[in-house]
Design a protein around this motif. Sequence first.
Motif, mmCIF file in Angstrom:
data_model
loop_
_atom_site.group_PDB
_atom_site.id
_atom_site.type_symbol
_atom_site.label_atom_id
_atom_site.label_comp_id
_atom_site.label_asym_id
_atom_site.label_seq_id
_atom_site.Cartn_x
_atom_site.Cartn_y
_atom_site.Cartn_z
ATOM 1 N N VAL A 89 19.650 -30.900 2.946
ATOM 2 C CA VAL A 89 19.687 -29.539 2.373
ATOM 3 C C VAL A 89 19.040 -28.425 3.390
ATOM 4 N N LEU A 90 19.637 -27.655 3.372
ATOM 5 C CA LEU A 90 19.270 -26.489 4.271
ATOM 6 C C LEU A 90 18.808 -25.165 3.275
ATOM 7 N N HIS A 91 17.686 -24.883 3.389
ATOM 8 C CA HIS A 91 17.033 -23.802 2.507
ATOM 9 C C HIS A 91 16.500 -22.815 3.487
ATOM 10 N N LEU A 92 17.379 -21.456 3.115
ATOM 11 C CA LEU A 92 16.993 -20.354 4.002
ATOM 12 C C LEU A 92 16.213 -19.358 2.984
ATOM 13 N N LEU A 93 15.235 -18.825 3.518
ATOM 14 C CA LEU A 93 14.393 -18.020 2.866
ATOM 15 C C LEU A 93 14.446 -16.444 3.673
ATOM 16 N N SER A 94 14.574 -15.441 2.865
ATOM 17 C CA SER A 94 14.592 -14.142 3.560
ATOM 18 C C SER A 94 14.061 -12.922 3.011
ATOM 19 N N SER A 95 13.352 -13.006 2.028
ATOM 20 C CA SER A 95 12.605 -11.747 1.287
ATOM 21 C C SER A 95 11.515 -11.396 2.294
ATOM 22 N N VAL A 96 11.352 -10.333 2.437
ATOM 23 C CA VAL A 96 10.040 -9.895 3.373
ATOM 24 C C VAL A 96 8.704 -9.874 2.570
ATOM 25 N N ASN A 97 8.796 -9.958 0.912
ATOM 26 C CA ASN A 97 7.716 -10.222 0.348
ATOM 27 C C ASN A 97 7.381 -11.670 0.298
ATOM 28 N N TYR B 99 20.570 -23.338 15.107
ATOM 29 C CA TYR B 99 21.003 -22.892 13.504
ATOM 30 C C TYR B 99 22.179 -23.631 13.227
ATOM 31 N N LEU B 100 23.126 -23.875 14.271
ATOM 32 C CA LEU B 100 24.271 -24.449 13.892
ATOM 33 C C LEU B 100 24.207 -25.924 13.594
ATOM 34 N N THR B 101 23.667 -26.561 14.257
ATOM 35 C CA THR B 101 23.001 -27.846 14.204
ATOM 36 C C THR B 101 22.640 -28.218 12.630
ATOM 37 N N GLU B 102 21.560 -27.447 12.349
ATOM 38 C CA GLU B 102 20.839 -27.364 11.104
ATOM 39 C C GLU B 102 22.203 -27.206 10.031
ATOM 40 N N LEU B 103 22.825 -26.197 10.169
ATOM 41 C CA LEU B 103 24.068 -25.877 9.067
ATOM 42 C C LEU B 103 24.953 -27.076 9.037
ATOM 43 N N LYS B 104 25.436 -27.497 10.044
ATOM 44 C CA LYS B 104 26.442 -28.420 10.275
ATOM 45 C C LYS B 104 26.240 -29.812 9.613
ATOM 46 N N ASP B 105 24.735 -30.040 9.655
ATOM 47 C CA ASP B 105 24.340 -31.150 8.996
ATOM 48 C C ASP B 105 24.051 -31.405 7.859
ATOM 49 N N ALA B 106 23.980 -30.003 7.151
ATOM 50 C CA ALA B 106 23.866 -29.850 5.669
ATOM 51 C C ALA B 106 25.099 -30.078 4.707
ATOM 52 N N ASP C 21 25.316 -13.904 12.002
ATOM 53 C CA ASP C 21 25.863 -13.589 13.340
ATOM 54 C C ASP C 21 25.735 -14.668 14.314
ATOM 55 N N HIS C 22 24.623 -15.713 14.066
ATOM 56 C CA HIS C 22 24.528 -16.750 15.132
ATOM 57 C C HIS C 22 25.464 -18.050 14.582
ATOM 58 N N ILE C 23 25.736 -17.954 13.488
ATOM 59 C CA ILE C 23 26.460 -19.361 12.874
ATOM 60 C C ILE C 23 27.752 -18.957 12.861
ATOM 61 N N VAL C 24 28.464 -17.640 12.373
ATOM 62 C CA VAL C 24 29.821 -17.601 12.473
ATOM 63 C C VAL C 24 30.492 -17.385 13.773
ATOM 64 N N ARG C 25 30.897 -18.761 14.432
ATOM 65 C CA ARG C 25 31.364 -18.786 15.471
ATOM 66 C C ARG C 25 32.529 -19.477 15.663
ATOM 67 N N ALA C 26 33.696 -18.995 16.310
ATOM 68 C CA ALA C 26 34.870 -19.711 16.543
ATOM 69 C C ALA C 26 34.719 -21.175 17.295
ATOM 70 N N GLY C 27 35.553 -22.142 16.763
ATOM 71 C CA GLY C 27 35.280 -23.403 17.285
ATOM 72 C C GLY C 27 34.125 -24.052 16.751
ATOM 73 N N HIS C 28 33.128 -23.350 16.098
ATOM 74 C CA HIS C 28 32.113 -24.035 15.372
ATOM 75 C C HIS C 28 32.048 -24.271 13.839
ATOM 76 N N THR C 29 32.358 -22.839 13.069
ATOM 77 C CA THR C 29 32.278 -22.929 11.884
ATOM 78 C C THR C 29 33.614 -22.195 11.365
ATOM 79 N N PHE C 30 34.451 -21.827 12.097
ATOM 80 C CA PHE C 30 35.686 -21.274 11.850
ATOM 81 C C PHE C 30 36.782 -21.508 12.990
ATOM 82 N N GLN C 31 37.973 -21.544 12.793
ATOM 83 C CA GLN C 31 38.917 -21.759 13.841
ATOM 84 C C GLN C 31 40.128 -20.868 13.555
ATOM 85 N N MET C 32 40.833 -20.335 14.584
ATOM 86 C CA MET C 32 41.962 -19.261 14.258
ATOM 87 C C MET C 32 43.191 -20.342 14.466
ATOM 88 N N THR C 33 44.155 -20.062 13.335
ATOM 89 C CA THR C 33 45.412 -20.803 13.334
ATOM 90 C C THR C 33 46.502 -19.729 13.133
#
Length: 202
Positions: free
Chosen positions: A4-12, A73-80, A103-115
């Motif tokens: 499980v990859l757990h992302l937190l983003s609230s500044v509080n 980030y991509l390694t963590e996401l792909k493993d989850a 912006d770092h993980i939405v990358r062609a050839g990694h998390t999506f591909q064009m067909t």
Amino acid sequence: MNKVLHLLSSVNTHSSTSREIGGLLVEKLKLAQPAASFIQRDLTVHAPPHISPEFLFSLGTPEAEVLAASREYLTELKDADLLVIEAAMYNFTIPSTLKAWFDHIVRAGHTFQMTANGPEGLLKNTKAILVLGSGWIYSEGPAKARDHQEPYLRTILGYIGITDVETIRIEGTALGEELKQSALQRARARVAEVVETYDVRT
């Protein structure tokens, strides 16, 4: 469920309702899935760097230093198997640190591909749970059109192949203490429901 990859983003970092409910969710998931491993990434404490011209021009050079965070980030996401995203609503949308992570993980050839039929997401076996906090009510009513939090997250996750998405909302927290406590109570009940459903599905 293995990872499980757990992302937190609230500044509080002290009294965030999305952090509170997200923490409860992860705690319940750990009890339900004791063999699973959990990775937590706090995007407020360790903010992702915003992408730059150097980032863009280095995409054809996989080992470039400027892509180091993206590779991590991509390694963590792909493993989850499961992605848990906590997000407060700021100015009708997600925190900028979470947007930077995408912006770092939405990358062609990694998390999506064009067909020939357009883009195809590659993370089709990954599930997601969104824990979303907001001061006003956006799931229904006159403010719904201003909600660029859940629609954006579902759109960007779908783009990379993650379409099995559950949502837990804590909304209306700025409308008085009574409504805030009611929202938290509903969110806790939703946590139990989601954990049970996820347990059955896996």
